[in-house]
Design a protein around this motif. Structure first.
Motif, PDB file in Angstrom:
ATOM      1  N   VAL A 148      19.083   1.652  28.985  1.00 29.28           N
ATOM      2  CA  VAL A 148      18.481   0.485  29.627  1.00 29.28           C
ATOM      3  C   VAL A 148      16.988   0.416  29.297  1.00 29.28           C
ATOM      4  O   VAL A 148      16.473  -0.622  28.884  1.00 29.28           O
ATOM      5  CB  VAL A 148      18.691   0.544  31.159  1.00 29.28           C
ATOM      6  CG1 VAL A 148      17.741  -0.402  31.881  1.00 29.28           C
ATOM      7  CG2 VAL A 148      20.129   0.198  31.504  1.00 29.28           C
ATOM      8  N   GLY A 151      16.543  -0.419  25.597  1.00 26.68           N
ATOM      9  CA  GLY A 151      16.911  -1.805  25.311  1.00 26.68           C
ATOM     10  C   GLY A 151      15.856  -2.778  25.808  1.00 26.68           C
ATOM     11  O   GLY A 151      15.466  -3.699  25.089  1.00 26.68           O
ATOM     12  N   THR A 152      15.358  -2.563  27.012  1.00 24.45           N
ATOM     13  CA  THR A 152      14.336  -3.453  27.564  1.00 24.45           C
ATOM     14  C   THR A 152      13.081  -3.413  26.717  1.00 24.45           C
ATOM     15  O   THR A 152      12.516  -4.445  26.360  1.00 24.45           O
ATOM     16  CB  THR A 152      13.957  -3.007  28.995  1.00 24.45           C
ATOM     17  OG1 THR A 152      15.140  -2.831  29.733  1.00 24.45           O
ATOM     18  CG2 THR A 152      13.092  -4.041  29.667  1.00 24.45           C
ATOM     19  N   GLY A 155      13.757  -4.848  23.150  1.00 24.49           N
ATOM     20  CA  GLY A 155      13.988  -6.287  23.282  1.00 24.49           C
ATOM     21  C   GLY A 155      12.672  -7.041  23.461  1.00 24.49           C
ATOM     22  O   GLY A 155      12.381  -7.995  22.732  1.00 24.49           O
ATOM     23  N   SER A 156      11.850  -6.595  24.394  1.00 18.69           N
ATOM     24  CA  SER A 156      10.568  -7.248  24.640  1.00 18.69           C
ATOM     25  C   SER A 156       9.659  -7.154  23.422  1.00 18.69           C
ATOM     26  O   SER A 156       8.996  -8.121  23.051  1.00 18.69           O
ATOM     27  CB  SER A 156       9.849  -6.588  25.818  1.00 18.69           C
ATOM     28  OG  SER A 156      10.514  -6.879  26.996  1.00 18.69           O
ATOM     29  N   VAL A 159      10.768  -9.619  20.616  1.00 22.07           N
ATOM     30  CA  VAL A 159      10.420 -11.000  20.926  1.00 22.07           C
ATOM     31  C   VAL A 159       8.911 -11.214  20.765  1.00 22.07           C
ATOM     32  O   VAL A 159       8.458 -12.170  20.120  1.00 22.07           O
ATOM     33  CB  VAL A 159      10.859 -11.379  22.359  1.00 22.07           C
ATOM     34  CG1 VAL A 159      10.339 -12.760  22.725  1.00 22.07           C
ATOM     35  CG2 VAL A 159      12.374 -11.350  22.466  1.00 22.07           C
TER      36      VAL A 159
ATOM     37  N   GLN B 108       8.003 -12.883  25.846  1.00 19.78           N
ATOM     38  CA  GLN B 108       8.551 -11.528  25.708  1.00 19.78           C
ATOM     39  C   GLN B 108       9.310 -11.104  26.961  1.00 19.78           C
ATOM     40  O   GLN B 108      10.140 -10.210  26.912  1.00 19.78           O
ATOM     41  CB  GLN B 108       7.485 -10.518  25.305  1.00 19.78           C
ATOM     42  CG  GLN B 108       6.323 -10.351  26.248  1.00 19.78           C
ATOM     43  CD  GLN B 108       6.603  -9.351  27.356  1.00 19.78           C
ATOM     44  OE1 GLN B 108       7.425  -8.483  27.193  1.00 19.78           O
ATOM     45  NE2 GLN B 108       5.925  -9.510  28.469  1.00 19.78           N
ATOM     46  N   LEU B 110      11.629 -12.690  28.130  1.00 20.16           N
ATOM     47  CA  LEU B 110      13.030 -12.921  27.782  1.00 20.16           C
ATOM     48  C   LEU B 110      13.614 -11.718  27.047  1.00 20.16           C
ATOM     49  O   LEU B 110      14.812 -11.471  27.102  1.00 20.16           O
ATOM     50  CB  LEU B 110      13.167 -14.176  26.915  1.00 20.16           C
ATOM     51  CG  LEU B 110      12.907 -15.498  27.646  1.00 20.16           C
ATOM     52  CD1 LEU B 110      12.894 -16.649  26.645  1.00 20.16           C
ATOM     53  CD2 LEU B 110      13.984 -15.742  28.692  1.00 20.16           C
ATOM     54  N   GLY B 111      12.751 -10.983  26.364  1.00 20.50           N
ATOM     55  CA  GLY B 111      13.197  -9.784  25.663  1.00 20.50           C
ATOM     56  C   GLY B 111      13.754  -8.739  26.622  1.00 20.50           C
ATOM     57  O   GLY B 111      14.538  -7.880  26.229  1.00 20.50           O
ATOM     58  N   ASN B 112      13.364  -8.842  27.896  1.00 21.01           N
ATOM     59  CA  ASN B 112      13.920  -7.911  28.881  1.00 21.01           C
ATOM     60  C   ASN B 112      15.431  -8.035  28.956  1.00 21.01           C
ATOM     61  O   ASN B 112      16.119  -7.140  29.435  1.00 21.01           O
ATOM     62  CB  ASN B 112      13.341  -8.186  30.273  1.00 21.01           C
ATOM     63  CG  ASN B 112      11.863  -7.899  30.335  1.00 21.01           C
ATOM     64  OD1 ASN B 112      11.264  -7.571  29.310  1.00 21.01           O
ATOM     65  ND2 ASN B 112      11.285  -8.017  31.496  1.00 21.01           N
ATOM     66  N   GLY B 114      17.254  -7.807  26.632  1.00 21.43           N
ATOM     67  CA  GLY B 114      17.776  -6.784  25.735  1.00 21.43           C
ATOM     68  C   GLY B 114      18.312  -5.592  26.510  1.00 21.43           C
ATOM     69  O   GLY B 114      19.069  -4.776  25.971  1.00 21.43           O
ATOM     70  N   THR B 115      17.928  -5.499  27.777  1.00 17.25           N
ATOM     71  CA  THR B 115      18.356  -4.398  28.640  1.00 17.25           C
ATOM     72  C   THR B 115      19.846  -4.121  28.542  1.00 17.25           C
ATOM     73  O   THR B 115      20.276  -3.003  28.315  1.00 17.25           O
ATOM     74  CB  THR B 115      18.036  -4.755  30.111  1.00 17.25           C
ATOM     75  OG1 THR B 115      16.670  -5.074  30.176  1.00 17.25           O
ATOM     76  CG2 THR B 115      18.332  -3.597  31.014  1.00 17.25           C
ATOM     77  N   SER B 139      19.081  -4.826  34.710  1.00 12.50           N
ATOM     78  CA  SER B 139      17.620  -4.836  34.747  1.00 12.50           C
ATOM     79  C   SER B 139      17.125  -3.419  34.588  1.00 12.50           C
ATOM     80  O   SER B 139      17.890  -2.482  34.475  1.00 12.50           O
ATOM     81  CB  SER B 139      17.140  -5.359  36.094  1.00 12.50           C
ATOM     82  OG  SER B 139      17.330  -4.339  37.059  1.00 12.50           O
ATOM     83  N   ILE B 140      15.799  -3.289  34.642  1.00  9.91           N
ATOM     84  CA  ILE B 140      15.209  -1.963  34.504  1.00  9.91           C
ATOM     85  C   ILE B 140      15.183  -1.208  35.837  1.00  9.91           C
ATOM     86  O   ILE B 140      14.659  -0.107  35.937  1.00  9.91           O
ATOM     87  CB  ILE B 140      13.821  -2.103  33.870  1.00  9.91           C
ATOM     88  CG1 ILE B 140      13.274  -0.763  33.436  1.00  9.91           C
ATOM     89  CG2 ILE B 140      12.863  -2.845  34.787  1.00  9.91           C
ATOM     90  CD1 ILE B 140      12.086  -0.871  32.554  1.00  9.91           C
ATOM     91  N   ALA B 199       5.449  -4.955  25.544  1.00  8.16           N
ATOM     92  CA  ALA B 199       6.742  -4.439  25.986  1.00  8.16           C
ATOM     93  C   ALA B 199       6.565  -3.336  27.023  1.00  8.16           C
ATOM     94  O   ALA B 199       7.457  -3.077  27.831  1.00  8.16           O
ATOM     95  CB  ALA B 199       7.541  -3.927  24.797  1.00  8.16           C
ATOM     96  N   VAL B 202       7.095  -3.915  31.153  1.00  8.30           N
ATOM     97  CA  VAL B 202       8.334  -4.174  31.878  1.00  8.30           C
ATOM     98  C   VAL B 202       8.544  -3.278  33.090  1.00  8.30           C
ATOM     99  O   VAL B 202       9.266  -3.642  34.005  1.00  8.30           O
ATOM    100  CB  VAL B 202       9.564  -4.016  30.954  1.00  8.30           C
ATOM    101  CG1 VAL B 202       9.562  -5.102  29.908  1.00  8.30           C
ATOM    102  CG2 VAL B 202       9.600  -2.640  30.322  1.00  8.30           C
TER     103      VAL B 202
END
Lengths: 164, 272
Positions: A148, A151-152, A155-156, A159, B108, B110-112, B114-115, B139-140, B199, B202
């Protein structure tokens, strides 16, 4: 399942309320003084000597208190970290009176040195419950949690990388 | 919590000595494959703290009695605040660069999402987890995310157990993991270092701290800029992250879970 339930119990509404530092300003002000002293000493090694760092530490202390007071009396809820950070941003904006002086005093406080004591408290604060839960549901959730986080973060970053 | 316990001198003295020792050891760089692992003082501080924890080693109760250790819990939330203030002070002076990077900073978030992309399929297909995978991977798993799950499913539900597990892992290892991962990915030199800094935003306060500190050590020349971006991103996470979690991440995770679970059952039917 017992371990799960007891872990859940600490997160009932009341516990969360008790955890909000702006709800007990007097107590928080004293504890904050103690943790600032810890950060102040931690800062000696890679930051500045005690006296040079004193104004910077006092500024940080004042910013936190102002942030908590604003958070306490504000009609809508924002976490105290958000308020504290807003106060400190405003005080260092280019048009804020005395911003140069504030920034220079804060430069005596090393960024990393302030967070080192936080992690020492965190290591000391883990409870038997957390160790027990960890042993039980342990490895599966650890793997999932690390995925997790990865990935977070990625992902961020991807982007943001594309957007820059 | 009792004020006497919160101000116990043994606790704070242990923390001061631990922190000074950790700072004295300083940053250690370990080459690993194509990148470098950065070990930061906060890592040693955490490990030493755990070694002094009376819940793990009861002999340590003589140094730090258990009630004092319990009092350290709420102290963490307060101890992070001076750091947050120091953090904010990096944003003010860099405000023009931050505004210039505005669109990247906002999107970015929205990149969350990716979780769940890697974590959810792995949890469902490889580890055969049930609905707890939804709570664990949407979520994180910081406090606002817990609030959403608790509101929607209740914390005693499988989803609640999933998110609490990730929360506990994050509390125990999140900071350390973020520091190691961010420093390592930065040393690979694939993604823009400013993107990595965004990043970092987050996580919880200490995750952001460790993550951006690791980046700043990897590229000391742009230290101030990196800290400013991470701080701004973290602030935006508070502002928008909650809504993205609630209105996008959670429904998407639910949908993906149903699809994955369906395909898992088909496979097991074929096998049987």
């Amino acid at each position: 399942m017992k371990t799960h339930e007891s872990t859940v119990d600490q997160f009932d509404a009341e516990a969360l309320k008790e955890l909000r530092p702006e709800n007990q300003l007097g107590k928080t002000a004293l504890v904050l003084a103690a943790v600032c002293v810890a950060a102040w000493f931690s800062n000696i090694v890679n930051g500045s000597p005690l006296l040079d760092a004193l104004p910077g530490m006092l500024i940080l202390y004042a910013m936190v208190i102002i942030g908590l007071v604003v958070g306490r009396f504000c009609p809508f809820y924002l976490p105290s970290v958000a308020w504290v950070s807003l106060i400190s941003i405003i005080a260092t904006l280019p048009f804020f009176p005395g911003n140069g002086w504030i920034i220079a005093r804060l430069a005596e406080v090393d960024f990393l040195a302030v967070v080192t004591p936080v992690l020492a408290y965190a290591g000391l604060a883990l409870t038997g419950r957390e160790f027990a839960m960890f042993k039980q549901t342990g490895w599966k959730l650890v793997i999932v949690a690390l995925l997790v986080f990865t990935g977070t973060f990625i992902g961020s970053a991807v982007v943001a990388h594309v957007m820059l | 919590m009792d004020l006497k316990l919160l101000l116990d001198w043994r606790l704070h003295l242990t923390v001061i000595v631990t922190s000074m020792f950790a700072e004295w050891v300083g940053i250690v760089r370990i080459p690993l494959g194509p990148g470098t692992l950065l070990l930061l003082p906060l890592l040693y501080a955490f490990i030493i703290g755990v070694l002094f924890n009376p819940h793990l080693f009861s002999a340590m109760g003589k140094v730090i009695p258990k009630p004092v250790s319990n009092a350290a819990g709420p102290i963490i939330l307060i101890a992070i605040l001076p750091f947050i203030a120091k953090f904010g002070s990096t944003i003010g002076p860099a405000i023009e660069q931050i505004i210039a990077a505005g669109p990247a900073l906002i999107l970015q978030e929205l990149g969350n999402l990716g979780t769940m992309l890697i974590a959810l399929p792995f949890a469902v297909l490889v580890l055969k987890m049930g609905r707890e995978a939804i709570g664990a991977t949407y979520s994180i798993a910081r406090e606002p995310n817990i609030a959403i799950i608790s509101d929607r499913y209740g914390l005693r539900s499988p989803e609640g157990i999933g998110i609490m597990g990730v929360y506990v892992v994050g509390t125990m290892f999140g900071t350390l993991y973020f520091a190691l991962m961010a420093g390592y990915i930065a040393s690979l030199d694939i993604l823009d270092i400013r993107a990595l800094a965004m990043a970092c935003g987050v996580g919880s306060g200490s995750m952001v701290a460790a993550c951006s500190a690791a980046l700043a050590e990897a590229v000391p020349a742009s230290k101030d800029e990196l800290l400013a971006f991470a701080g701004a991103s973290n602030l935006l996470t508070y502002a928008t992250g909650l809504y993205i979690s609630l209105f996008i991440a959670l429904p998407v995770t639910e949908w993906m879970y149903k699809r994955l679970n369906g395909s898992r059952q088909e496979i097991s039917h074929e096998n049987s």
